[in-house]
Design an enzyme around this catalytic site. Structure first.
Site, PDB file in Angstrom:
ATOM      1  CE  LYS A 120      13.135  -2.628   0.763  1.00  0.00           C
ATOM      2  NZ  LYS A 120      13.967  -3.357   1.678  1.00  0.00           N
ATOM      3  CG  ASP A 138      10.712  -7.096  -0.679  1.00  0.00           C
ATOM      4  OD1 ASP A 138      10.508  -7.633  -1.792  1.00  0.00           O
ATOM      5  OD2 ASP A 138      10.008  -7.320   0.313  1.00  0.00           O
TER       6      ASP A 138
END
Ligand code: SF4
Length: 210
Positions: A120, A138
């Site tokens: 991420k 997210d």
């Protein structure tokens, strides 16, 4: 969801906010990397408070290493997981200086070798610092993707893959920010603001609050 609807959704998000960006405050790829590394399970507001001090003391990897782990820890102690994050910041600066010529690397493979940097974080840096068409999913993007039908998936990786596959190319660099901001301020977890949502007529969500 078909191509035309996706196109219309992103056209509207672009029209409402032509130049979206992260809410983290930073100057250059190194500071973005550190800010994202610090942001796990912490709000951008809390991160910005500590980086305002930290980046003044140490704006680059050399200065951060010279500052040392203890001082970094002390400076960021108001955010969650600060001890682990301070260790990662120092180890990451060490790796950048010793393995990447002092520059933040520009590939996912290299970024993911840095301590504390996962998929991420790498996606955010590639997208925001280097303009690459990556998608960091997210909690907000996961929710918006599934509710709207733009990208459905059981886990973040499935949603990421769907988004990368289906978002029209012209929107790909900014899509990450549009979706996060939409999730943060409109398509909220507990009370989605469907009545005032600019893509309400295009959204698949069955439980819209109208
Ligand atoms: S209509 Fe409601 S559920 Fe759909 S995107 Fe907008 S806020 Fe989210």
């Amino acid at each position: 969801m078909n191509k035309q609807i996706r196109y219309e959704i992103f056209s509207r998000l672009r029209e409402a906010n032509p130049h979206p960006t992260t809410e983290l405050v930073f100057d250059g790829p190194f500071q973005l990397l550190i800010a994202v590394l610090l942001s796990a399970q912490t709000t951008d507001v809390a991160v910005n408070k500590v980086t305002a001090v930290l980046f003044d003391l140490a704006p680059n990897p050399q200065a951060m290493l010279a500052l040392g782990e203890e001082k970094v820890r002390d400076t960021i102690k108001t955010i969650g997981l600060y001890k682990t994050k301070a260790a990662h910041v120092i180890a990451t600066c060490d790796a950048i200086l010793n393995h990447f010529g002092g520059q933040v690397p520009q590939t996912r493979e290299a970024l993911e070798t840095l301590p504390g940097v996962g998929r991420k974080t790498a996606n955010v840096v590639l997208n925001t610092a280097f303009g690459q068409p990556t998608m960091a999913v997210d909690t907000h993007i996961f929710r918006v993707g599934n509710r709207t039908g733009i990208a459905k998936g059981k886990n973040v990786r499935e949603v990421e893959d769907q988004l990368v596959k289906h978002i029209p190319k012209e929107f790909m660099v900014d899509a990450h920010h549009w979706l996060i901001l939409h999730g943060r301020y409109t398509c909220k977890a507990l009370k989605p603001q469907c009545a005032t949502c600019l893509i309400e007529d295009l959204c698949d969500y069955k439980a819209k609050a109208l």
